[in-house]
Design a protein around this motif. Sequence first.
Motif, PDB file in Angstrom:
ATOM      1  N   GLY A 105       0.804  -1.217   0.000  1.00 22.84           N
ATOM      2  CA  GLY A 105       0.000   0.000   0.000  1.00 22.84           C
ATOM      3  C   GLY A 105       0.836   1.265   0.000  1.00 22.84           C
ATOM      4  N   ASN A 162      -4.847  -8.628   3.952  1.00 23.84           N
ATOM      5  CA  ASN A 162      -4.069  -8.286   2.755  1.00 23.84           C
ATOM      6  C   ASN A 162      -3.825  -9.542   1.933  1.00 23.84           C
ATOM      7  N   ASP A 174      -6.218  -5.550  -1.350  1.00 27.90           N
ATOM      8  CA  ASP A 174      -5.186  -4.760  -2.028  1.00 27.90           C
ATOM      9  C   ASP A 174      -5.154  -5.003  -3.532  1.00 27.90           C
ATOM     10  N   GLN A 179      -7.767  -1.158  -4.493  1.00 22.64           N
ATOM     11  CA  GLN A 179      -7.689   0.262  -4.186  1.00 22.64           C
ATOM     12  C   GLN A 179      -7.114   1.011  -5.393  1.00 22.64           C
TER      13      GLN A 179
END
Length: 364
Positions: free
Chosen positions: A109, A277, A305, A322
């Motif tokens: 991220g 994740n 993710d 995202q």
Amino acid sequence: MTVNIVVTNQSFPSNIPSGPVPRERQSVASDPQRDRAPSIRDVARLAGVSHQTVSRVLNNHPSIRPETKARVQQIIDDLQYRPNRAARVLVTSRSQTLGIIAADSSQYGPASGIQAIERAARAEGYFVNSVSLDSTDRESIELGLNHLLDQAIEGLVVIAPQVRVLETFNNMNLTIPFVTLQSAGSADHALSVDQISGARLATRHLLDLGHRNIYHLAGPQDWVEAEARMHGFLTEMSERDVPATAPILGDWTAEFGYRAGRELLRVRDFTAIFSANDQMALGLIHAIREAGLNVPGDISIVGFDDIPEAAHFWPPLTTVRQDFGELGRRSVELLLGKIDPELGYGQTLVPELIVRASTAPPAR
């Protein structure tokens, strides 16, 4: 205390006519006795123009004739002259530089956020200087911040996954525009992806498939995203009136996912796992397949993710995506004043559920 300072700069090539280098230029450009970098006055002398003309060439002034510009630029290339950016800042009060301070740039991220900001800044003609902190105490943060301020940055992006780092920045009196990319920051400066909404999408997907015994493998307790995703999972389970077991705190790694999967399979009182994740989800799939079970036939897995490899797991991973590119673009536009702060700050981007082959209805 350790502070890793990484400075990234971009250079852009120019299409300049080539040709033989005059003898006078050769002697200056190749003189092994030169003990200083070439100056703007060296360029002006060899090109037969004033240093003001060289400055206009460097700034693409429209009044310069094409043949003069080509001649000056050729001298610049021959000498490998680089303008003194510090001097230009003093004259123009503009550094064309943004700063990024990241408390952890090793995870997907934060690393993706940095890359997105750099792309967006380049598109606006800006450079980016980055500082990566190994320690998150106030002294380390101030040291990294002061380094960036010494570069005369015009704006700052704070990528601080840990709550304590955000609290430190919220107590500082920054005099330049700044953006925090976490929803736990001050609403006056925050820009983020709605982590709670993403976790609810993942959990709702499993519930809609018919799963009722769902575990959540969470991230580290101090991470903003981990806390938000855990909250989203528990909220969705509660609103659907489905009992939830206590989330398991992980560390984002595939190794932890693998070890957690092996322990959970000793009892096997679940049919699905929502992993905070994708890396931990990969470890879970490894443990499940090693135990002779099938994903998703026996156990469904959802990640978060949508890392580039997620589509190539076996089976391909259902996960939450995202939009880091949009996050980077908006943060740069906010810093440069292209978005009204009253409308831009405090906004959250809605993530997207990507359904692949790692989820299915529970076996009957």
